[in-house]
Design an enzyme around this catalytic site. Structure first.
Site, short mmCIF file in Angstrom:
data_model
loop_
_atom_site.label_atom_id
_atom_site.label_comp_id
_atom_site.label_asym_id
_atom_site.label_seq_id
_atom_site.Cartn_x
_atom_site.Cartn_y
_atom_site.Cartn_z
N LYS A 246 -1.14 -2.69 -6.24
CA LYS A 246 0.15 -2.12 -6.67
C LYS A 246 0.72 -2.91 -7.84
O LYS A 246 1.33 -2.33 -8.75
CB LYS A 246 1.15 -2.11 -5.51
CG LYS A 246 0.83 -1.06 -4.46
CD LYS A 246 1.89 -1.05 -3.38
CE LYS A 246 1.59 -0.02 -2.31
NZ LYS A 246 2.44 -0.21 -1.12
N LYS B 232 -10.00 7.59 -1.58
CA LYS B 232 -9.27 7.96 -0.38
C LYS B 232 -8.35 9.15 -0.64
O LYS B 232 -7.72 9.22 -1.70
CB LYS B 232 -8.43 6.73 0.02
CG LYS B 232 -7.92 6.71 1.41
CD LYS B 232 -7.27 5.36 1.70
CE LYS B 232 -5.77 5.47 1.48
NZ LYS B 232 -4.98 4.57 2.32
N LYS C 191 -1.54 10.80 -1.10
CA LYS C 191 -0.43 11.63 -1.56
C LYS C 191 -0.14 11.39 -3.04
O LYS C 191 0.51 12.20 -3.68
CB LYS C 191 0.82 11.37 -0.74
CG LYS C 191 1.24 9.92 -0.69
CD LYS C 191 2.28 9.71 0.41
CE LYS C 191 2.26 8.29 0.92
NZ LYS C 191 2.80 8.18 2.26
P1 AMP Z 1 0.45 5.88 3.79
O1 AMP Z 1 0.32 7.31 3.49
O2 AMP Z 1 -0.30 5.03 2.84
O3 AMP Z 1 1.87 5.46 4.04
O4 AMP Z 1 -0.29 5.65 5.17
C1 AMP Z 1 0.22 5.99 6.44
C2 AMP Z 1 -0.86 5.82 7.47
O5 AMP Z 1 -1.90 6.79 7.26
C3 AMP Z 1 -1.57 4.45 7.45
O6 AMP Z 1 -1.88 4.05 8.77
C4 AMP Z 1 -2.83 4.71 6.67
O7 AMP Z 1 -3.88 3.85 7.00
C5 AMP Z 1 -3.17 6.15 7.07
N1 AMP Z 1 -3.87 6.82 5.98
C6 AMP Z 1 -3.41 7.08 4.72
N2 AMP Z 1 -4.33 7.72 3.98
C7 AMP Z 1 -5.41 7.90 4.79
C8 AMP Z 1 -6.69 8.51 4.61
N3 AMP Z 1 -7.07 9.08 3.47
N4 AMP Z 1 -7.55 8.49 5.65
C9 AMP Z 1 -7.19 7.94 6.83
N5 AMP Z 1 -6.01 7.36 7.06
C10 AMP Z 1 -5.12 7.33 6.06
#
Ligand code: AMP
Ligand code: TRP
Length: 346
Positions: free
Chosen positions: A129, A210, A213
């Protein structure tokens, strides 16, 4: 359903609590997508049946990257509604907003006192980041993992269900807890990770990264319309043709592997036959996508309906969150009292 692995389930100090306590957080930074569902929310919904669960919309974390203050309250409501729609039961679990419980910020400060800057600078997510930041590197971004430690330790949670990208942060919070206990006396149980194996969902348009969003076209939102889900699954990157006979799934290209991961999650009954077809070299990706899309629509259509109903009644969502904060706060206050006392703040 994939098997979850447990590294640590008991609180080592003062014996295990009556029920093992789980804590996890999700950032209200935009669409919640099927990666979040598979990697996080789905697991939470299962855990809440057996554990005393705290699920937190981490607004204070979300504002460490550029954001729009005017839109932010709506994002928080949206995240809450999506979680409830996806199966978080606000009666069974404590669902709340981080900033509604000010003790998170206070404990973070106390933990800052014993957190080495060098360790924060080595966090992979911070480095990522910081490198991408167009506005300089702020202290809030560096201290992000300290706030995370405060989230979990405030509730003396011993289990933190997250995706593998968060493991380093959980290791850090264990270090912080350990240092606190050593320096000021046994206070915090050391939290352990609960990981869903192989749950990293890759982007549909580029399976080398990955699903995220922040990358347009990479994700399927949790509340996507059924037709859009079908369209996106159909368009997912795979191989031009079936593999050679005798191929192993372990050697599949990332796009194909991603579809298999999703198939195992959403259509577990159909998974073995497609694995067999893959190994026999007869798999038809179009057919597999059809099966996967049907299964995903079956899972997500009712969620979208629940989400839309909730979003019609924002006051009900606010009530849910207010109730969550009311239940979280006494626990948080008790821990803060204890931490202050141990640190000689009276
Ligand atoms: P975030 O969207 O980064 O705030 O992530 C929220 C939760 O979703 C965290 O536990 C991440 O590890 C999980 N997560 C986010 N993106 C993925 C993805 N592409 N595959 C699996 N888990 C995800
Ligand atoms: N950093 C986590 C993420 O981006 C969210 C989070 C904040 C969290 N506090 C937490 C996760 C405490 C687990 C425990 O996914």
């Amino acid at each position: 359903m994939q098997k979850v692995e447990t590294q640590s389930e008991v609180a080592p100090h003062g014996g295990p609590p009556a029920r093992v306590r789980v804590f996890s957080g999700i950032q209200p930074t935009g669409v919640i997508h099927i990666g979040n569902y598979v990697g996080a929310i789905r697991q939470w919904a299962e855990l809440q049946r057996d554990y005393e669960s705290y699920f937190c919309i981490v607004d204070l974390h979300a504002i460490t990257v550029p954001y729009e203050p005017a839109e932010f309250p709506q994002r928080v409501l949206d995240a809450a509604a999506a979680n409830v729609a996806a199966g978080i039961d606000p009666k069974q679990s404590v669902l709340f907003v981080q900033s509604h419980v000010p003790e998170h910020s206070e404990l973070m400060w106390l933990l800052n006192i014993i957190t080495p800057v060098g360790q924060l600078e080595r966090m992979t997510q911070f480095k990522d980041k910081a490198r991408r930041s167009k506005v300089g590197v702020m202290a809030g971004l560096l201290n992000y993992p300290v706030l995370m430690a405060a989230d979990v330790l405030l509730y003396k949670a011993s289990l933190v269900p997250v995706g593998d990208d968060q493991v380093q942060h959980v290791e850090l919070m264990r270090d912080i807890a350990e240092r606190f206990n050593k320096q000021f006396g046994e206070t915090f149980p050391l939290p352990g990770v609960r990981l869903t194996k192989g749950a990293r969902i890759m982007a549909f348009n580029d399976p080398n990264v990955k699903m995220s969003k922040s990358i347009d076209g990479s994700y399927v939102a949790l509340v996507e319309r059924s037709e859009t889900i079908r369209k996106k699954v159909r368009a997912a990157v795979t191989d031009p043709g079936p593999p050679k006979k005798g191929s192993k799934l372990d050697d599949a290209t990332p796009g194909v592997a991603n579809l298999f991961t999703l198939l195992e999650v959403f259509a577990p009954a159909r998974y073995p036959e497609f694995v067999a077809a893959y190994e026999a070299g007869t798999v038809r990706y179009s057919e597999m996508k059809q099966v996967l899309a049907d299964a995903m629509v079956e899972t997500f259509a009712p969620m979208r309906k629940r989400y839309e109903e909730l979003m019609q009644r924002p006051d009900d969502i606010r009530d849910i969150l207010a109730d969550g904060a009311k239940r979280a706060r006494p626990v948080a206050q008790r821990t803060i009292e204890e931490a202050r006392h141990r640190m000689g703040l009276r």
